[in-house]
Design an enzyme around this catalytic site. Sequence first.
Site, PDB file in Angstrom:
ATOM      1  N   ARG A 191       0.984  -1.353   0.000  1.00  0.00           N
ATOM      2  CA  ARG A 191      -0.382   0.418  -0.134  1.00  0.00           C
ATOM      3  C   ARG A 191       1.060   1.367  -0.144  1.00  0.00           C
ATOM      4  NH1 ARG A 191      -2.661  -3.023   4.032  1.00  0.00           N
ATOM      5  NH2 ARG A 191      -4.673  -4.186   3.149  1.00  0.00           N
ATOM      6  N   LYS A 213       3.374  11.985 -10.510  1.00  0.00           N
ATOM      7  CA  LYS A 213       2.579  11.338 -10.874  1.00  0.00           C
ATOM      8  C   LYS A 213       3.997   9.943 -11.127  1.00  0.00           C
ATOM      9  CE  LYS A 213       0.307  14.644 -14.264  1.00  0.00           C
ATOM     10  NZ  LYS A 213      -0.426  15.274 -15.210  1.00  0.00           N
ATOM     11  N   GLU A 248      10.972  20.312 -23.059  1.00  0.00           N
ATOM     12  CA  GLU A 248      10.019  20.648 -21.420  1.00  0.00           C
ATOM     13  C   GLU A 248      10.013  21.661 -20.891  1.00  0.00           C
ATOM     14  OE1 GLU A 248       6.905  18.559 -21.326  1.00  0.00           O
ATOM     15  OE2 GLU A 248       7.634  16.753 -22.052  1.00  0.00           O
ATOM     16  N   LYS A 286       8.531  23.651 -12.487  1.00  0.00           N
ATOM     17  CA  LYS A 286       6.967  22.091 -11.809  1.00  0.00           C
ATOM     18  C   LYS A 286       6.977  22.273 -10.726  1.00  0.00           C
ATOM     19  CE  LYS A 286       5.524  17.885 -13.312  1.00  0.00           C
ATOM     20  NZ  LYS A 286       6.094  17.112 -13.885  1.00  0.00           N
ATOM     21  N   GLU A 309      -3.921  17.122  -9.845  1.00  0.00           N
ATOM     22  CA  GLU A 309      -3.858  17.904 -11.538  1.00  0.00           C
ATOM     23  C   GLU A 309      -6.075  18.390 -11.571  1.00  0.00           C
ATOM     24  OE1 GLU A 309      -1.966  16.311 -14.703  1.00  0.00           O
ATOM     25  OE2 GLU A 309      -3.927  16.857 -16.105  1.00  0.00           O
ATOM     26  N   ARG A 329      -2.984  22.574 -12.967  1.00  0.00           N
ATOM     27  CA  ARG A 329      -1.588  21.131 -12.992  1.00  0.00           C
ATOM     28  C   ARG A 329      -1.295  20.574 -15.359  1.00  0.00           C
ATOM     29  NH1 ARG A 329       1.221  16.500  -9.997  1.00  0.00           N
ATOM     30  NH2 ARG A 329       2.450  15.859 -12.340  1.00  0.00           N
ATOM     31  N   ASN A 360       0.038  20.549 -19.504  1.00  0.00           N
ATOM     32  CA  ASN A 360       0.217  19.664 -20.538  1.00  0.00           C
ATOM     33  C   ASN A 360      -0.557  20.287 -22.082  1.00  0.00           C
ATOM     34  OD1 ASN A 360       0.497  16.831 -19.872  1.00  0.00           O
ATOM     35  ND2 ASN A 360      -2.095  17.366 -19.214  1.00  0.00           N
ATOM     36  N   HIS A 401       0.880  18.951 -25.770  1.00  0.00           N
ATOM     37  CA  HIS A 401       0.757  17.322 -25.224  1.00  0.00           C
ATOM     38  C   HIS A 401      -0.763  16.442 -26.081  1.00  0.00           C
ATOM     39  CE1 HIS A 401       3.971  17.957 -22.931  1.00  0.00           C
ATOM     40  NE2 HIS A 401       4.210  17.033 -22.493  1.00  0.00           N
ATOM     41  N   HIS A 452       0.463  14.029 -27.928  1.00  0.00           N
ATOM     42  CA  HIS A 452      -0.117  12.318 -28.034  1.00  0.00           C
ATOM     43  C   HIS A 452      -1.106  11.492 -29.399  1.00  0.00           C
ATOM     44  CE1 HIS A 452      -0.345  12.817 -23.235  1.00  0.00           C
ATOM     45  NE2 HIS A 452       0.951  12.942 -23.697  1.00  0.00           N
ATOM     46  N   HIS A 490       8.627  11.250 -27.669  1.00  0.00           N
ATOM     47  CA  HIS A 490       8.259  12.331 -26.872  1.00  0.00           C
ATOM     48  C   HIS A 490       8.041  13.777 -27.518  1.00  0.00           C
ATOM     49  CE1 HIS A 490       5.090  13.796 -24.077  1.00  0.00           C
ATOM     50  NE2 HIS A 490       5.616  14.318 -23.134  1.00  0.00           N
TER      51      HIS A 490
END
Length: 362
Positions: free
Chosen positions: A122, A144, A186, A228, A238, A242, A246, A249, A253, A266
Amino acid sequence: MTKTLHVALGSDSYPIVVGTALLNRVGEYLTPYIKSNKVLIVTDSFVSARYMPVVRQSLVDSELDVNTIEVRAGEESKSIAQFSQIQDSLVAHQLDRGSTLIALGGGVIGDLGGFAAAVYMRGISYVQIPTTLQAQVDASVGGKTAINHPKGKNLIGAFHQPKLVLIDVDTLKTLPQRDIRSGLIEVIKMGVIRDEPLFKMVEEHLEAILNLEDTTLIEMVASACVNKAEVVAKDEKESRLRMVLNYGHTFGHALEAVTHYSRYRHGEAVSIGMNCAAQLAVNLGMFSEADFQRQRTLLNRAKLPITFPPDLSAEALCDAMYLDKKTLGGKLRLILPRRIGEVVIRDDVEDQHVLEAISQCF
Ligand code: NAD
Ligand code: GLY
């Protein structure tokens, strides 16, 4: 030279240390965060060969009980199978709730190792030691963690903050230039969304950055991490703010998906996505032509791609965008620039405008 930053998340707060020659001091940095002396290093085959020996020795010198697991380098390792292998290793080596997982590698290892730590018993402690520019300026900070599902990237994951992020920019010296350029996107992104001085710093010091000059790298990586950390501190899970991270992105993506994650890094796909988002913002009258050209010029100077490949269709890219997991109630959520240093979140842009902007970016 080292810089220490802070991610302010109450009891989940943690430091980010950025510097050179840190790998042989991992044990020293880690010790204050260790509850029991058993650790598991998760790394990939490529990073293992270069950096595992020094990290391992440093941990042994600090009298830690060091166990290791190596997965194959590459995005394919963000899988249920590799995740399961790490769980087997955690069990086999009898790591307990006080043990620590160390993710040593790029964003793949950070996401995979972080997720393994998030669910084992956990949730156990983990430490990020990012070795790619992408991971140093973005992926290692913010908690993340995820693995991929065959139907989509990062679909299985958790928010789980590390105890420490240790960034040794010396590791970038073995990274191919293509990955340096790709990771740099980035930083440029962070400049556009909220930090014009950082954007300017990259404009002014691009050659020093690409030549991997220590002081400039440390300054740049630390600035990106400060940004960040500030965003994550305000909106860890998010709920809205946040999402600005993106920028570029959603288009990126879609491009990665239609090219089966094999043609572009990426960061390269995000670069094309940022150019397209900026074009859309110009079309909507919210971003000046001068700022659009300023972003374009920097992407060009960094030798990052800004146009979609001619063998794809605007329609196919548009369709793929709607599959993006950030789509809400069938509406696209787009991060669009207002000026260099400020973006807005828009979910009211008509499909025809999106299609038009994509068509202009071939
Ligand atoms: P990666 O981890 O696959 O690393 C790229 C390649 O570089 C690999 O082959 C790796 O073995 C090699 N490598 C790593 N360090 C090296 C070094 N110092 N010298 C030479 N080679 C080295 O990819 P990446 O670009 O670091 O990360 C991409 C991943 O990060 C994606 O899975 C993406 O989803 C994830 N990501 C996560 C977040 C987040 O917030 N969690 C943010 C952005 C990206
Ligand atoms: N890389 C996007 C985020 O961390 O939210």
